[in-house]
Design an enzyme around this catalytic site. Structure first.
Site, PDB file in Angstrom:
ATOM      1  N   HIS A 160       0.817  -1.223   0.000  1.00  0.00           N
ATOM      2  CA  HIS A 160       0.000   0.000   0.000  1.00  0.00           C
ATOM      3  C   HIS A 160       0.849   1.271   0.000  1.00  0.00           C
ATOM      4  O   HIS A 160       0.364   2.332  -0.379  1.00  0.00           O
ATOM      5  CB  HIS A 160      -1.016  -0.011   1.149  1.00  0.00           C
ATOM      6  CG  HIS A 160      -0.453   0.340   2.487  1.00  0.00           C
ATOM      7  ND1 HIS A 160       0.168  -0.564   3.294  1.00  0.00           N
ATOM      8  CD2 HIS A 160      -0.413   1.513   3.159  1.00  0.00           C
ATOM      9  CE1 HIS A 160       0.563   0.032   4.418  1.00  0.00           C
ATOM     10  NE2 HIS A 160       0.219   1.307   4.355  1.00  0.00           N
ATOM     11  N   HIS A 222       7.687  -2.471   2.214  1.00  0.00           N
ATOM     12  CA  HIS A 222       7.535  -1.014   2.100  1.00  0.00           C
ATOM     13  C   HIS A 222       8.881  -0.295   1.953  1.00  0.00           C
ATOM     14  O   HIS A 222       9.054   0.540   1.063  1.00  0.00           O
ATOM     15  CB  HIS A 222       6.830  -0.442   3.328  1.00  0.00           C
ATOM     16  CG  HIS A 222       5.488  -1.062   3.617  1.00  0.00           C
ATOM     17  ND1 HIS A 222       4.612  -1.443   2.632  1.00  0.00           N
ATOM     18  CD2 HIS A 222       4.871  -1.361   4.787  1.00  0.00           C
ATOM     19  CE1 HIS A 222       3.517  -1.941   3.198  1.00  0.00           C
ATOM     20  NE2 HIS A 222       3.656  -1.908   4.496  1.00  0.00           N
TER      21      HIS A 222
HETATM   22  C1  BG6 Z   1       1.505  -2.228   7.376  1.00  0.00           C
HETATM   23  C2  BG6 Z   1       2.190  -2.924   8.495  1.00  0.00           C
HETATM   24  O1  BG6 Z   1       1.779  -2.858   6.163  1.00  0.00           O
HETATM   25  O2  BG6 Z   1       1.936  -0.875   7.326  1.00  0.00           O
HETATM   26  C3  BG6 Z   1       1.942  -2.220   9.814  1.00  0.00           C
HETATM   27  O3  BG6 Z   1       1.723  -4.260   8.586  1.00  0.00           O
HETATM   28  C4  BG6 Z   1       2.309  -0.763   9.711  1.00  0.00           C
HETATM   29  O4  BG6 Z   1       2.652  -2.845  10.873  1.00  0.00           O
HETATM   30  C5  BG6 Z   1       1.635  -0.134   8.500  1.00  0.00           C
HETATM   31  O5  BG6 Z   1       1.871  -0.119  10.893  1.00  0.00           O
HETATM   32  C6  BG6 Z   1       2.108   1.296   8.276  1.00  0.00           C
HETATM   33  O6  BG6 Z   1       1.373   1.836   7.229  1.00  0.00           O
HETATM   34  P1  BG6 Z   1       0.858   3.338   7.259  1.00  0.00           P
HETATM   35  O7  BG6 Z   1       0.111   3.519   5.988  1.00  0.00           O
HETATM   36  O8  BG6 Z   1       0.041   3.486   8.492  1.00  0.00           O
HETATM   37  O9  BG6 Z   1       2.115   4.173   7.301  1.00  0.00           O
END
Ligand code: BG6
Length: 470
Positions: A160, A222
């Site tokens: 994402h 990520h």
């Molecule tokens: C997720 C992880 O993919 O991304 C989480 O599993 C993390 O542990 C999250 O907190 C962070 O995403 P964002 O969009 O809140 O920065």
């Protein structure tokens, strides 16, 4: 007419992220003629499912009226016969199958959709969420099973972060501005730091998180993606396969990992401490965490890209939970000026420049410069040129972008099989080395474990988390 089937339609991911994003797309008039079918074990009829979805979204009445007409629900498990009951819902155009399921169920669901004949209708697409395996070998097993039934072109692997407005802006800033890109190379950049720091802890996600940890949860996907976007060469055209080729090239250029893992990777686990003035417990005291758990909640690695552009420029990646401040940034630190004109003045000690892409609020780009302190003395002040794009992110969420791209069949922000494999190749030695040994503790609300500093090369230090201006 197209159909989106959400496996796990009444589950957490669908309720928290998918339906709110779909409703926002409805509000923008971007859903076309798509029908949305929730599928799962919860014993709902269509009306009960619509009520459930309504409780998860914040929709104005006229938007909800339009959206609810698209919704239906089918009860069923992941056996071939049960899944084939969705046949009547298929359209002759796009049929998107979104697996909002625990990752262990991806192979069985992907296989059942194919064997039930659903994937033979219209133009089928399969959406899977990270984690893609728990190491290189389990990721290969998963991909092998997916490929037995689905072509790579039909698979959309979601990370994402790639749907975030600020992450997409990184590529635009790099490649649409002549002024920045020539500077981003070994001649000018000393090193690069990529940080995603959260103040949140495991927040009740122990079933997923314990045994997974920060390296698998954040770095493998990520942060590796941010690293690719920060280091990749400008592609000749902005097309999905070309872009993905360029990202894979970065991963392939990373120097083979050193056998002495402790010299380039560090970890930690949060202990008790204070966040926003509020006392919080340590990871081991969190509800649901196994006694004797060795899961890390902080991970950091140093990578070297062995190509002409980045020769000799370390990239540092770190991510952790329960840290002092939420920070999400890519920071390029420039080399010092080649000659020191001001050595006989208080300016002898000028600070190097940083170019910082800030991915969370206040989103924007900072260029840290040295300027003369007004007055009679020749001394310097750190100044910051700040480009703000915070207002844009308020309007678009990552899942809106990604769902729209799946519906449009655009692979640009999705991971290809070789990206996943290469990222695991680099990190497998770390997993092996950390296996079943205990991570050091850091206090909740701190900048993370002391061990993170041991992977920095001479003259390079982590940016304090609080260095980011509010
Ligand atoms: C997720 C992880 O993919 O991304 C989480 O599993 C993390 O542990 C999250 O907190 C962070 O995403 P964002 O969009 O809140 O920065």
């Amino acid at each position: 007419m197209s159909t989106l089937v959400i496996f796990g339609g009444a589950g957490d991911l669908a309720g928290r992220l998918l339906f709110p994003a779909l409703v926002r797309l409805e509000g923008r008039g971007l859903l076309g003629d798509i029908r949305i079918v929730g599928y799962g074990l919860e014993d709902y009829d269509d009306a009960q499912f619509a009520e459930h979805v309504k409780s998860k979204v914040d929709a104005e009445p006229h938007i909800w009226t339009g959206f609810s007409r698209r919704l239906s629900y089918r009860v069923g498990g992941l056996g071939v016969e049960a899944v084939s009951s969705l046949m009547a819902d298929m359209s002759d155009d796009h049929n998107v199958f979104y697996l909002a399921l625990p990752p262990g169920l991806f192979p069985v669901a992907a296989t059942a959709i194919s064997e039930s004949g659903l994937a033979a209708l219209g133009r089928p697409r399969l959406v899977v969420e990270k984690p893609f395996g728990t190491d290189r070998s389990t990721a290969a097993d998963l991909n092998r099973t997916l490929h037995e039934h689905w072509s790579e072109q039909q698979i959309f692997r979601i990370d994402h972060f790639l749907g975030k407005e600020t992450v997409q802006n990184l590529s635009v800033m790099r490649f649409a501005n002549r002024v920045l890109e020539p500077l981003l190379c070994a001649a000018h950049v000393d090193h690069v730091q990529i940080t995603v720091a959260e103040t949140l802890g495991v927040e009740g996600r122990y079933r997923y998180y314990d045994g997974i940890g920060a390296l698998r949860d954040m770095i493998q996907n990520h942060l590796m993606q941010l690293f690719c976007l920060a280091a990749m060469e400008p592609p000749p055209v902005w097309e999905p396969e070309v872009l993905r080729d360029h990202k894979v090239e970065v991963l392939r250029s990373v120097r083979s990992p050193d056998a002495a893992v402790d010299t380039w990777a560090a970890r930690g686990r949060y202990g008790p401490g204070t966040i926003d003035g509020r006392p919080v417990t340590g990871y081991l005291e969190e509800p649901g965490i196994e006694t004797g758990s060795t899961t890390e909640t902080f991970a950091a690695v140093r990578l070297h890209v062995d190509n002409w552009r980045w020769q000799g420029v370390p990239f540092y990646l770190r991510s952790g939970k329960r840290l002092a401040t939420p920070v999400s940034e890519i920071a390029y630190r420039f080399r010092e000026a080649p000659t020191q004109l001001f050595h006989h003045t208080p300016l002898a000690d000028v600070q190097p420049n940083w170019l910082v892409f800030r991915l969370n609020p206040p989103e924007g780009i900072d260029l840290h410069l040295q300027t003369k302190t007004p007055g009679l003395e020749m001394s310097a002040t750190a100044s910051r040129l700040h480009a703000d794009y915070g207002s844009i992110t308020e309007t678009t969420t990552a899942y809106e972008q990604l769902l729209l791209d799946v519906i449009d069949g655009d692979h640009t922000p999705f991971l290809r099989v070789d990206e996943v494999d290469e990222a695991w190749r680099l990190l497998d030695p770390v997993l092996d080395s950390w296996d079943s040994t205990t991570p050091p503790t850091y206090a909740s609300g701190s900048d993370g474990p002391a061990d993170q500093h041991s992977i920095m090369l001479d003259g390079q230090t982590w940016r304090p988390l609080s260095s980011t201006p509010a």
